[in-house]
Design a protein around this motif. Sequence first.
Motif, PDB file in Angstrom:
ATOM      1  N   ALA A  52      79.983 -21.798 109.202  1.00 55.20           N
ATOM      2  CA  ALA A  52      80.973 -21.973 108.131  1.00 55.20           C
ATOM      3  C   ALA A  52      81.431 -23.420 107.983  1.00 55.20           C
ATOM      4  CB  ALA A  52      82.186 -21.080 108.400  1.00 55.20           C
ATOM      5  N   LEU A  53      80.970 -24.310 108.862  1.00 57.93           N
ATOM      6  CA  LEU A  53      81.395 -25.712 108.802  1.00 57.93           C
ATOM      7  C   LEU A  53      80.880 -26.364 107.527  1.00 57.93           C
ATOM      8  CD1 LEU A  53      82.861 -27.960 110.408  1.00 57.93           C
ATOM      9  CD2 LEU A  53      80.639 -28.543 111.413  1.00 57.93           C
ATOM     10  N   VAL A  54      81.777 -26.808 106.665  1.00 51.46           N
ATOM     11  CA  VAL A  54      81.373 -27.392 105.383  1.00 51.46           C
ATOM     12  C   VAL A  54      81.022 -28.869 105.576  1.00 51.46           C
ATOM     13  CG1 VAL A  54      82.760 -25.750 104.067  1.00 51.46           C
ATOM     14  CG2 VAL A  54      83.749 -27.950 104.726  1.00 51.46           C
ATOM     15  N   PRO A  55      80.175 -29.434 104.708  1.00 52.05           N
ATOM     16  CA  PRO A  55      79.728 -30.817 104.877  1.00 52.05           C
ATOM     17  C   PRO A  55      80.848 -31.836 104.996  1.00 52.05           C
ATOM     18  CG  PRO A  55      78.311 -29.709 103.315  1.00 52.05           C
ATOM     19  CD  PRO A  55      79.422 -28.750 103.627  1.00 52.05           C
ATOM     20  N   ARG A  56      81.921 -31.704 104.218  1.00 54.09           N
ATOM     21  CA  ARG A  56      83.012 -32.680 104.297  1.00 54.09           C
ATOM     22  C   ARG A  56      83.701 -32.635 105.656  1.00 54.09           C
ATOM     23  NH1 ARG A  56      86.849 -31.377  99.528  1.00 54.09           N
ATOM     24  NH2 ARG A  56      86.032 -29.310 100.003  1.00 54.09           N
ATOM     25  N   ALA A  57      83.913 -31.422 106.178  1.00 53.88           N
ATOM     26  CA  ALA A  57      84.518 -31.298 107.504  1.00 53.88           C
ATOM     27  C   ALA A  57      83.587 -31.857 108.573  1.00 53.88           C
ATOM     28  CB  ALA A  57      84.844 -29.829 107.794  1.00 53.88           C
ATOM     29  N   GLU A  58      82.294 -31.583 108.425  1.00 50.74           N
ATOM     30  CA  GLU A  58      81.288 -32.112 109.343  1.00 50.74           C
ATOM     31  C   GLU A  58      81.364 -33.638 109.376  1.00 50.74           C
ATOM     32  OE1 GLU A  58      76.971 -30.551 109.654  1.00 50.74           O
ATOM     33  OE2 GLU A  58      76.880 -32.291 108.307  1.00 50.74           O
ATOM     34  N   LEU A  59      81.403 -34.248 108.205  1.00 48.72           N
ATOM     35  CA  LEU A  59      81.480 -35.707 108.094  1.00 48.72           C
ATOM     36  C   LEU A  59      82.716 -36.257 108.794  1.00 48.72           C
ATOM     37  CD1 LEU A  59      80.633 -38.450 106.873  1.00 48.72           C
ATOM     38  CD2 LEU A  59      81.851 -37.770 104.784  1.00 48.72           C
ATOM     39  N   LEU A  60      83.856 -35.634 108.571  1.00 46.78           N
ATOM     40  CA  LEU A  60      85.105 -36.119 109.162  1.00 46.78           C
ATOM     41  C   LEU A  60      85.126 -35.940 110.672  1.00 46.78           C
ATOM     42  CD1 LEU A  60      87.550 -34.835 106.411  1.00 46.78           C
ATOM     43  CD2 LEU A  60      86.943 -37.215 106.870  1.00 46.78           C
ATOM     44  N   LEU A  61      84.512 -34.885 111.153  1.00 49.23           N
ATOM     45  CA  LEU A  61      84.428 -34.686 112.605  1.00 49.23           C
ATOM     46  C   LEU A  61      83.565 -35.772 113.246  1.00 49.23           C
ATOM     47  CD1 LEU A  61      84.093 -30.807 112.833  1.00 49.23           C
ATOM     48  CD2 LEU A  61      85.965 -32.192 113.751  1.00 49.23           C
ATOM     49  N   TYR A  62      82.467 -36.109 112.603  1.00 52.04           N
ATOM     50  CA  TYR A  62      81.639 -37.203 113.129  1.00 52.04           C
ATOM     51  C   TYR A  62      82.425 -38.511 113.163  1.00 52.04           C
ATOM     52  CZ  TYR A  62      77.091 -34.948 113.572  1.00 52.04           C
ATOM     53  OH  TYR A  62      76.043 -34.166 113.991  1.00 52.04           O
ATOM     54  N   ALA A  63      83.195 -38.773 112.120  1.00 55.27           N
ATOM     55  CA  ALA A  63      83.983 -40.005 112.076  1.00 55.27           C
ATOM     56  C   ALA A  63      85.033 -40.027 113.179  1.00 55.27           C
ATOM     57  CB  ALA A  63      84.649 -40.144 110.708  1.00 55.27           C
ATOM     58  N   ALA A  64      85.672 -38.886 113.411  1.00 53.43           N
ATOM     59  CA  ALA A  64      86.702 -38.812 114.454  1.00 53.43           C
ATOM     60  C   ALA A  64      86.089 -39.038 115.837  1.00 53.43           C
ATOM     61  CB  ALA A  64      87.394 -37.449 114.401  1.00 53.43           C
ATOM     62  N   ALA A  65      84.972 -38.379 116.100  1.00 57.01           N
ATOM     63  CA  ALA A  65      84.304 -38.556 117.391  1.00 57.01           C
ATOM     64  C   ALA A  65      83.869 -40.004 117.580  1.00 57.01           C
ATOM     65  CB  ALA A  65      83.101 -37.619 117.479  1.00 57.01           C
ATOM     66  N   ARG A  66      83.378 -40.603 116.518  1.00 54.81           N
ATOM     67  CA  ARG A  66      82.902 -41.999 116.594  1.00 54.81           C
ATOM     68  C   ARG A  66      84.057 -42.969 116.864  1.00 54.81           C
ATOM     69  NH1 ARG A  66      79.466 -42.263 112.259  1.00 54.81           N
ATOM     70  NH2 ARG A  66      77.922 -41.601 113.794  1.00 54.81           N
ATOM     71  N   ALA A  67      85.178 -42.763 116.206  1.00 48.59           N
ATOM     72  CA  ALA A  67      86.321 -43.649 116.428  1.00 48.59           C
ATOM     73  C   ALA A  67      86.732 -43.651 117.892  1.00 48.59           C
ATOM     74  CB  ALA A  67      87.490 -43.215 115.537  1.00 48.59           C
ATOM     75  N   GLN A  68      86.780 -42.469 118.493  1.00 49.36           N
ATOM     76  CA  GLN A  68      87.150 -42.373 119.909  1.00 49.36           C
ATOM     77  C   GLN A  68      86.095 -43.017 120.799  1.00 49.36           C
ATOM     78  OE1 GLN A  68      90.080 -41.112 120.909  1.00 49.36           O
ATOM     79  NE2 GLN A  68      89.652 -41.646 123.040  1.00 49.36           N
ATOM     80  N   HIS A  69      84.837 -42.734 120.503  1.00 51.93           N
ATOM     81  CA  HIS A  69      83.728 -43.243 121.308  1.00 51.93           C
ATOM     82  C   HIS A  69      83.647 -44.768 121.271  1.00 51.93           C
ATOM     83  CE1 HIS A  69      79.179 -43.996 121.595  1.00 51.93           C
ATOM     84  NE2 HIS A  69      79.587 -43.725 122.816  1.00 51.93           N
ATOM     85  N   VAL A  70      83.768 -45.336 120.084  1.00 52.57           N
ATOM     86  CA  VAL A  70      83.694 -46.790 119.962  1.00 52.57           C
ATOM     87  C   VAL A  70      84.845 -47.461 120.710  1.00 52.57           C
ATOM     88  CG1 VAL A  70      83.866 -48.718 118.336  1.00 52.57           C
ATOM     89  CG2 VAL A  70      82.370 -46.791 117.823  1.00 52.57           C
TER      90      VAL A  70
END
Length: 216
Positions: A59-77
């Motif tokens: 059920a994960l929609v593309p916009r939510a998927e995109l934002l989750l990747y951005a959130a994970a990346r911000a923390q990782h960087v």
Amino acid sequence: MAFFITFEGIEGCGKSTQVGLLAKRLIGCRMPVLTTREPGGCPIADAVRQILLDPANTALVPRAELLLYAAARAQHVSEVVVPALQQGSIVICDRFTDATLAYQGFGRGLDIELILTLNQVATGGVQPDLTLLLDMPPDEGLKRAIQRNITSALGHEERFEKEALEFHEKVRNGYLQLARQDARFCVIDAHGDIDTVADRINRAVDKFIATRKARP
């Protein structure tokens, strides 16, 4: 001499294996190396990874998927990549911002300019110095990826492997378009045995390092 190397490519192209081999080789040359991955690389980002790659999350929609990747990346960087670069390490990352452009942009059809903006926000402007794109046809890569998941019991991380072949073809074409547009890319033929591909990568990395050392 700190620099940032990323590996990109479709599912099953052999990135993770080659990340480890390159790191081992550079460490053998007495270079300080940190390997990491996206999504993930630190506890908070790893928790987001579980959501993103779980095949049950249909059920994960593309916009939510995109934002989750951005959130994970911000923390990782912030937590991993920047501190390592500041300490003088060579950071080798299995996927980074180009994966979001390829998968969520070209694959899902989300707005490229929006993704570029989110990538900028998430990274604070951190960009790879060298991106190694391991290229192969999607049907071959998917066969490898599915077999890997069976062998390594990675069924809990196969959400993208379950996408249609057409999706993966869009991702591959997106990667190749990105490579044509940016000189930091080096496209590596991912066909052949592990050592053959590793040799291609080593030649590309050696050329890159020699160029960096030659700079005034």
